[in-house]
Design an enzyme around this catalytic site. Structure first.
Site, PDB file in Angstrom:
ATOM      1  N   CYS A 118       0.812  -1.227   0.000  1.00 53.87           N
ATOM      2  CA  CYS A 118       0.000   0.000   0.000  1.00 53.87           C
ATOM      3  C   CYS A 118       0.842   1.272   0.000  1.00 53.87           C
ATOM      4  O   CYS A 118       0.353   2.338  -0.380  1.00 53.87           O
ATOM      5  CB  CYS A 118      -0.926   0.005   1.208  1.00 53.87           C
ATOM      6  SG  CYS A 118      -2.137  -1.337   1.180  1.00 53.87           S
ATOM      7  N   HIS A 258      -3.549   7.046   2.180  1.00 59.71           N
ATOM      8  CA  HIS A 258      -3.912   5.778   1.555  1.00 59.71           C
ATOM      9  C   HIS A 258      -5.356   5.458   1.925  1.00 59.71           C
ATOM     10  O   HIS A 258      -5.752   5.561   3.088  1.00 59.71           O
ATOM     11  CB  HIS A 258      -2.974   4.673   2.032  1.00 59.71           C
ATOM     12  CG  HIS A 258      -3.480   3.297   1.750  1.00 59.71           C
ATOM     13  ND1 HIS A 258      -3.930   2.911   0.504  1.00 59.71           N
ATOM     14  CD2 HIS A 258      -3.636   2.213   2.567  1.00 59.71           C
ATOM     15  CE1 HIS A 258      -4.328   1.659   0.556  1.00 59.71           C
ATOM     16  NE2 HIS A 258      -4.164   1.216   1.785  1.00 59.71           N
ATOM     17  N   ASN A 288     -10.395   0.045  -1.631  1.00 58.35           N
ATOM     18  CA  ASN A 288      -8.963   0.022  -1.340  1.00 58.35           C
ATOM     19  C   ASN A 288      -8.224  -0.738  -2.439  1.00 58.35           C
ATOM     20  O   ASN A 288      -8.304  -1.966  -2.510  1.00 58.35           O
ATOM     21  CB  ASN A 288      -8.742  -0.647   0.026  1.00 58.35           C
ATOM     22  CG  ASN A 288      -7.280  -0.767   0.418  1.00 58.35           C
ATOM     23  OD1 ASN A 288      -6.377  -0.540  -0.381  1.00 58.35           O
ATOM     24  ND2 ASN A 288      -7.049  -1.150   1.655  1.00 58.35           N
TER      25      ASN A 288
END
Length: 331
Positions: A118, A258, A288
Site C-alpha cells: 500500500c 492511503h 482500497n
C-alpha cells in the site's frame, strides 16, 4: 538538458483508471451473509471496481499512464524512467513496467516494478523525484493493482475491502525550488511482517500441485493489529515529515492518505488535528486498491479540488510488510 539544473520537480500530468464493473457493498453483504449496511458502517465503502475477465494489470496501468502523459504536454521520448508500483504484476517474471513503457511509446525510458504494497506509490514518488533532480528528465510513476483476484471470499475482513484501480503521476524538472518532494519520512516494521500476506507463491512456499487455493489469496491475520499499526505509522511519519518540511497541519492544503478504509482515514485525521475539508477521499466509491489509491485520488479529484502552485500536500500510507511513510509535496 543543457545549462543549470532546475531546482524543483513539478507534477506535469495526472491520470487514473478504474474498471467498468461495479461491485456494491450490498452485493458482497448478500454473498457473505451480512446484514444490509454492515460493510459501509465498518469500512465506509459503498462500492468498488473489479477488473473484467481478461483485463490485465498492464492494461489498467497503461490507461492511467496515457491520461497523465496526454495532460503533461511533453514528447514521449523525453521520459527517462517508468516506475510501476504494484503487488499484482502481469507475471512474476518479467517485470511489467517495461511492457507499460513500450506500449505507451516511451522509447527512451527505463522501466522497473516496485513491490511496496500500500505504500508503494510513496516509495516510487520519492525515487522519481530524486531521478528528476539528478538527471533532469521526466519520470512516469504509475501505481496499479488488481486485488479482486487475490481476495479470499472465506475471509470477511479482507473480502470487503479490496478493489482494482490505477493512478499515474508524470513528474518533470521545475524552475520553482519549492515544487516537488519537500520532505519524506519512510518507515518499515518487519516485526509485523505477517499481519497481511499471501502465504504461497514465493520462494519460501513455491507453487506445487497440491497447493491450497486459499494460500495464494490475501489474508489479514489480525484486523485490530493492522488498524492500530497502520494508524500509528501514518500518524507518526506524518508528524515527522511535517517537522522536516517546517510546516504545521494548518499549512497543508490537501491531505491524501492511503484509502485503506474510512476508520483508518478518520483516525489519522483526528490524531493529526486536520479538518475534514483538508482530507481527500475516494474510498466510498472505489474501495482500497493498495498503492493505487493515492495517485488515483489525486487525479480523480482534480475536477473538484483545484490544485494550485505553491500549495503543500501531505501524503501518507501504511500496508503489508509493514511498510509505509509520509511525504510533504510542494505543488
Amino acid at each position: 538538458m543543457a545549462g543549470a539544473l532546475m531546482p524543483g520537480v513539478e507534477i506535469l500530468g495526472l491520470g487514473h483508471y478504474a474498471p467498468e464493473r461495479v461491485v456494491t457493498s450490498a452485493d458482497l453483504e448478500q454473498r457473505l451473509g451480512q446484514e444490509p449496511g454492515w460493510i459501509e458502517r465498518r469500512t465506509g465503502i459503498r462500492e468498488r471496481r473489479w477488473a473484467a475477465d481478461g483485463e490485465k494489470l498492464s492494461d489498467m496501468a497503461i490507461a492511467a499512464g496515457e491520461m497523465a502523459l496526454a495532460s503533461g504536454g511533453i514528447e514521449r521520448n523525453q521520459v527517462g524512467l517508468t516506475l510501476l508500483a504494484t503487488s499484482t504484476p502481469d507475471h512474476l517474471l518479467p517485470p511489467t513496467a517495461p511492457l507499460v513503457a513500450h506500449r505507451l511509446g516511451l522509447s527512451k525510458s527505463g522501466g522497473i516494478d516496485l513491490a511496496g504494497a500500500c505504500a508503494g506509490f510513496l516509495y516510487a514518488l520519492t525515487l522519481a523525484d530524486a531521478f528528476v533532480r539528478v538527471h533532469q528528465a521526466p519520470v512516469l510513476v504509475v501505481a496499479a493493482n488488481i486485488l479482486s483476484r487475490r481476495i479470499n471470499m472465506n475471509e470477511t475482513a479482507s473480502a470487503i475491502l479490496f478493489a482494482d484501480a490505477a493512478g499515474a503521476v508524470l513528474l518533470g524538472p521545475s524552475e520553482r525550488p519549492q515544487a516537488g518532494v519537500l520532505a519524506a519520512e519512510l518507515a518499515s516494521e518487519g516485526a509485523h511482517y505477517d499481519l497481511i500476506k499471501i502465504a504461497a507463491g514465493g520462494s519460501a512456499r513455491p507453487f506445487h500441485p497440491d497447493l491450497d487455493e486459499d494460500d495464494v489469496k490475501m489474508t489479514l491475520s489480525n484486523g485490530r493489529a493492522v488498524f492500530q499499526r497502520a494508524v500509528a505509522m501514518m500518524t507518526q511519519t506524518s508528524r515527522a515529515v511535517m517537522a522536516k518540511a517546517g510546516v504545521e497541519s494548518s499549512d497543508i492544503r490537501h491531505v491524501v492518505p492511503h484509502q485503506a478504509n474510512s476508520r483508518i482515514i478518520e483516525a489519522v485525521r483526528g490524531q493529526l488535528g486536520l479538518s475534514h475539508d483538508q482530507v481527500l477521499s475516494t474510498v466510498a466509491g472505489f474501495g482500497n486498491s493498495s498503492a493505487a489509491t493515492i495517485p488515483f485520488t489525486m487525479s480523480f479529484m482534480t475536477g473538484s479540488r483545484d490544485f494550485q502552485n505553491g500549495e503543500r500536500v501531505l501524503l501518507c500510507a501504511a500496508g503489508a510488510g509493514l511498510t509505509g511513510g509520509s511525504v510533504v509535496l510542494g505543488l
